[in-house]
Design a protein around this motif. Sequence first.
Motif, PDB file in Angstrom:
ATOM      1  N   MET A 125     -33.557  -4.235  -7.494  1.00 44.72           N
ATOM      2  CA  MET A 125     -32.909  -5.574  -7.705  1.00 44.72           C
ATOM      3  C   MET A 125     -33.800  -6.546  -6.741  1.00 44.72           C
ATOM      4  O   MET A 125     -33.759  -6.095  -5.574  1.00 44.72           O
ATOM      5  CB  MET A 125     -31.515  -5.687  -7.607  1.00 44.72           C
ATOM      6  N   GLU A 126     -34.616  -7.537  -7.180  1.00 43.96           N
ATOM      7  CA  GLU A 126     -35.014  -8.490  -6.395  1.00 43.96           C
ATOM      8  C   GLU A 126     -34.109  -9.253  -5.606  1.00 43.96           C
ATOM      9  O   GLU A 126     -33.141 -10.065  -6.097  1.00 43.96           O
ATOM     10  CB  GLU A 126     -36.061  -9.206  -7.279  1.00 43.96           C
ATOM     11  N   SER A 127     -34.262  -9.500  -4.235  1.00 40.53           N
ATOM     12  CA  SER A 127     -33.505 -10.179  -3.539  1.00 40.53           C
ATOM     13  C   SER A 127     -33.789 -11.797  -3.517  1.00 40.53           C
ATOM     14  O   SER A 127     -35.017 -12.178  -4.221  1.00 40.53           O
ATOM     15  CB  SER A 127     -33.724  -9.883  -2.108  1.00 40.53           C
ATOM     16  N   ASP A 128     -33.233 -12.736  -3.242  1.00 43.10           N
ATOM     17  CA  ASP A 128     -33.432 -14.253  -3.146  1.00 43.10           C
ATOM     18  C   ASP A 128     -34.741 -14.508  -2.271  1.00 43.10           C
ATOM     19  O   ASP A 128     -35.449 -15.124  -2.828  1.00 43.10           O
ATOM     20  CB  ASP A 128     -32.357 -15.070  -2.645  1.00 43.10           C
ATOM     21  N   PHE A 129     -34.922 -13.588  -1.233  1.00 50.92           N
ATOM     22  CA  PHE A 129     -36.041 -13.857  -0.249  1.00 50.92           C
ATOM     23  C   PHE A 129     -37.065 -13.619  -1.189  1.00 50.92           C
ATOM     24  O   PHE A 129     -38.293 -14.178  -1.106  1.00 50.92           O
ATOM     25  CB  PHE A 129     -36.072 -13.041   0.996  1.00 50.92           C
ATOM     26  N   ASP A 130     -37.235 -12.105  -1.700  1.00 50.03           N
ATOM     27  CA  ASP A 130     -38.451 -11.592  -2.596  1.00 50.03           C
ATOM     28  C   ASP A 130     -38.711 -12.818  -3.704  1.00 50.03           C
ATOM     29  O   ASP A 130     -40.037 -13.120  -3.780  1.00 50.03           O
ATOM     30  CB  ASP A 130     -38.122 -10.401  -3.103  1.00 50.03           C
ATOM     31  N   LYS A 131     -37.774 -13.310  -4.165  1.00 53.38           N
ATOM     32  CA  LYS A 131     -37.948 -14.412  -5.555  1.00 53.38           C
ATOM     33  C   LYS A 131     -38.593 -15.546  -4.654  1.00 53.38           C
ATOM     34  O   LYS A 131     -39.543 -16.038  -5.455  1.00 53.38           O
ATOM     35  CB  LYS A 131     -36.697 -14.534  -6.242  1.00 53.38           C
ATOM     36  N   PHE A 132     -38.109 -15.946  -3.777  1.00 58.97           N
ATOM     37  CA  PHE A 132     -38.613 -17.069  -2.975  1.00 58.97           C
ATOM     38  C   PHE A 132     -40.230 -17.166  -2.523  1.00 58.97           C
ATOM     39  O   PHE A 132     -40.874 -17.850  -2.954  1.00 58.97           O
ATOM     40  CB  PHE A 132     -37.885 -17.533  -1.749  1.00 58.97           C
ATOM     41  N   ILE A 133     -40.331 -15.851  -2.128  1.00 62.82           N
ATOM     42  CA  ILE A 133     -41.737 -15.511  -1.581  1.00 62.82           C
ATOM     43  C   ILE A 133     -42.542 -15.455  -3.021  1.00 62.82           C
ATOM     44  O   ILE A 133     -43.954 -16.054  -3.098  1.00 62.82           O
ATOM     45  CB  ILE A 133     -42.098 -14.057  -0.880  1.00 62.82           C
ATOM     46  N   GLU A 134     -42.344 -14.874  -3.869  1.00 66.56           N
ATOM     47  CA  GLU A 134     -43.007 -14.698  -5.305  1.00 66.56           C
ATOM     48  C   GLU A 134     -43.300 -16.152  -5.973  1.00 66.56           C
ATOM     49  O   GLU A 134     -44.445 -16.341  -6.214  1.00 66.56           O
ATOM     50  CB  GLU A 134     -42.279 -13.947  -6.491  1.00 66.56           C
ATOM     51  N   ASP A 135     -42.056 -16.970  -5.783  1.00 64.58           N
ATOM     52  CA  ASP A 135     -42.635 -18.284  -6.439  1.00 64.58           C
ATOM     53  C   ASP A 135     -43.489 -18.993  -5.442  1.00 64.58           C
ATOM     54  O   ASP A 135     -44.411 -19.923  -6.066  1.00 64.58           O
ATOM     55  CB  ASP A 135     -41.229 -19.161  -6.103  1.00 64.58           C
ATOM     56  N   ILE A 136     -43.512 -18.848  -4.135  1.00 66.36           N
ATOM     57  CA  ILE A 136     -44.508 -19.312  -3.416  1.00 66.36           C
ATOM     58  C   ILE A 136     -45.970 -19.071  -3.707  1.00 66.36           C
ATOM     59  O   ILE A 136     -46.974 -19.834  -3.980  1.00 66.36           O
ATOM     60  CB  ILE A 136     -44.251 -19.370  -2.067  1.00 66.36           C
ATOM     61  N   GLU A 137     -46.066 -17.680  -3.967  1.00 64.33           N
ATOM     62  CA  GLU A 137     -47.243 -17.233  -4.172  1.00 64.33           C
ATOM     63  C   GLU A 137     -47.849 -17.637  -5.635  1.00 64.33           C
ATOM     64  O   GLU A 137     -49.003 -17.933  -5.847  1.00 64.33           O
ATOM     65  CB  GLU A 137     -47.301 -15.404  -4.203  1.00 64.33           C
ATOM     66  N   ASN A 138     -46.925 -17.684  -6.540  1.00 62.73           N
ATOM     67  CA  ASN A 138     -47.289 -18.140  -7.860  1.00 62.73           C
ATOM     68  C   ASN A 138     -47.597 -19.723  -7.973  1.00 62.73           C
ATOM     69  O   ASN A 138     -48.675 -20.075  -8.509  1.00 62.73           O
ATOM     70  CB  ASN A 138     -46.002 -17.978  -8.949  1.00 62.73           C
TER      71      ASN A 138
END
Length: 99
Positions: A1-14
């Motif tokens: 399960m993806e954490s909020d932090f992982d999602k945040f980092i992914e959004d920044i990279e995208n």
Amino acid sequence: MESDFDKFIEDIENSRQKFWNEKYPKMSLEEKKRYWLASTHKGMRTQGEAFGDEYSEFSKEWYEFAKEHEPNFDEIFDYVTQNLGFKFDWEEYNKRIKK
């Protein structure tokens, strides 16, 4: 399960990828000059305040990234250094990007 932090980092990279792949290529030469001027000024100021070495933001990897995304980077960066508002140390810069 993806954490909020992982999602945040992914959004920044995208967002970063979208900028370099979609927005930046559509910018005019003047817009690119303004982008690099603002980015360089902010980066050097931040590094200088944080580490006492405003040239620490420059590296061989940084330069390769810049050249990859901007074939005319050297021409644009010459403009940037002439408009930073302070004397740019080319010797120090060249040492950093060749390491």
